[in-house]
Design an enzyme around this catalytic site. Sequence first.
Site, short mmCIF file in Angstrom:
data_model
loop_
_atom_site.label_atom_id
_atom_site.label_comp_id
_atom_site.label_asym_id
_atom_site.label_seq_id
_atom_site.Cartn_x
_atom_site.Cartn_y
_atom_site.Cartn_z
N ARG A 114 10.14 0.54 10.62
CA ARG A 114 10.70 1.54 9.70
C ARG A 114 9.77 1.85 8.53
O ARG A 114 9.47 3.03 8.27
CB ARG A 114 12.04 1.04 9.12
CG ARG A 114 13.22 1.21 10.05
CD ARG A 114 14.18 0.06 9.88
NE ARG A 114 13.55 -1.12 10.41
CZ ARG A 114 13.63 -1.48 11.70
NH1 ARG A 114 14.39 -0.79 12.52
NH2 ARG A 114 13.00 -2.55 12.17
N LYS A 125 -13.24 -11.27 10.19
CA LYS A 125 -14.60 -11.85 10.13
C LYS A 125 -14.78 -12.66 8.86
O LYS A 125 -15.90 -13.04 8.52
CB LYS A 125 -15.64 -10.73 10.16
CG LYS A 125 -15.58 -9.82 11.36
CD LYS A 125 -16.67 -8.75 11.22
CE LYS A 125 -16.42 -7.54 12.08
NZ LYS A 125 -17.25 -6.41 11.69
N1 CP Z 1 13.44 -2.52 6.62
C1 CP Z 1 12.18 -2.88 7.01
O1 CP Z 1 11.37 -3.35 6.19
O2 CP Z 1 11.94 -2.68 8.34
P1 CP Z 1 10.50 -2.84 9.01
O3 CP Z 1 10.13 -4.30 8.94
O4 CP Z 1 10.64 -2.34 10.42
O5 CP Z 1 9.52 -2.02 8.20
#
Ligand code: CP
Length: 292
Positions: A49, A77
């Site tokens: 997201r 590296k």
């Molecule tokens: N809410 C949230 O941080 O989802 P992701 O980890 O998918 O970014």
Amino acid sequence: MQHLVDSDDLSMEQIERIFEDASSFKKRLPPPLLKERLLITLFFENSTRTRSSFEVAAKRLGAEVVHLDPSKSSTKKGETLEDTFSNLCAMGPDGVIIRHSHNDTPSLLADMQLTPVINAGAGNYAHPTQALLDLFTIREFFGTRLEGLRVAIVGDIVNSRVAASDIRLFDRFGIKLSLVAPKPFMPVTDLPRYDTLEEVVDEVDVIMSLRAQLERHKRPIFDNYEEYAKRYCITQDLLGDRSVVLMHPGPVMRNIDISDDILDDPRSLVLEQVSNGVFVRMAVLKLLLLDS
Ligand code: CP
């Protein structure tokens, strides 16, 4: 130069401006306010997201986005994080959006004062844009008078940067918080604490469910998450016909955090949170890159 390490970096006026802009962008997309601006995303932890939402938000505003995949970068590296960041900044970006497992990475990079740093999730310390989009979603549903609204946060609270940022931000708006978790997931706190959902379900307006942050557990905390789910999963049996709304920052562990049927229930705002995330992040980028 303004950074966003946590929402404490923002004044109440700036938060109000973010919400007003996000609301306006949701009604009608703005012109390309960030045309010819360049953002770099640097995610040292996985994301569905937040990374996509920032990239969509930047592109909706006309900005360009470059993503550096740390697993294929020269950090492998032996280059230090500070050197990686300095080298990226030498290319002249207008901001760097970073996710990292260490709590203090965004503030460490912000202190270098090379470019605006936007925290997209750091350890269990902060996830400010998630907290802003959570609060924006609550305001859309309940209206802007939030004083006294009751929110229960449920799940692996101690390991959740979302919970940490939500607690700090919601408190500024007078929201009454309760925490519901088994002992290993409960932080040290002055907030009201409960062991079971049944104790709070009649007393709250919003339930914010959280996933068990397995990647942050040094050793397995529960052998069997089906047993955990019997006490902490949000189900139709638990909610009945109550008018409580349900939120979750994602990713959802289906039938452990929230049951399939409740995810599809009109009381679930989970996908609305994701939609709102784009508009809130557009407003955050406008504030940091254009208005500050
Ligand atoms: N809410 C949230 O941080 O989802 P992701 O980890 O998918 O970014």
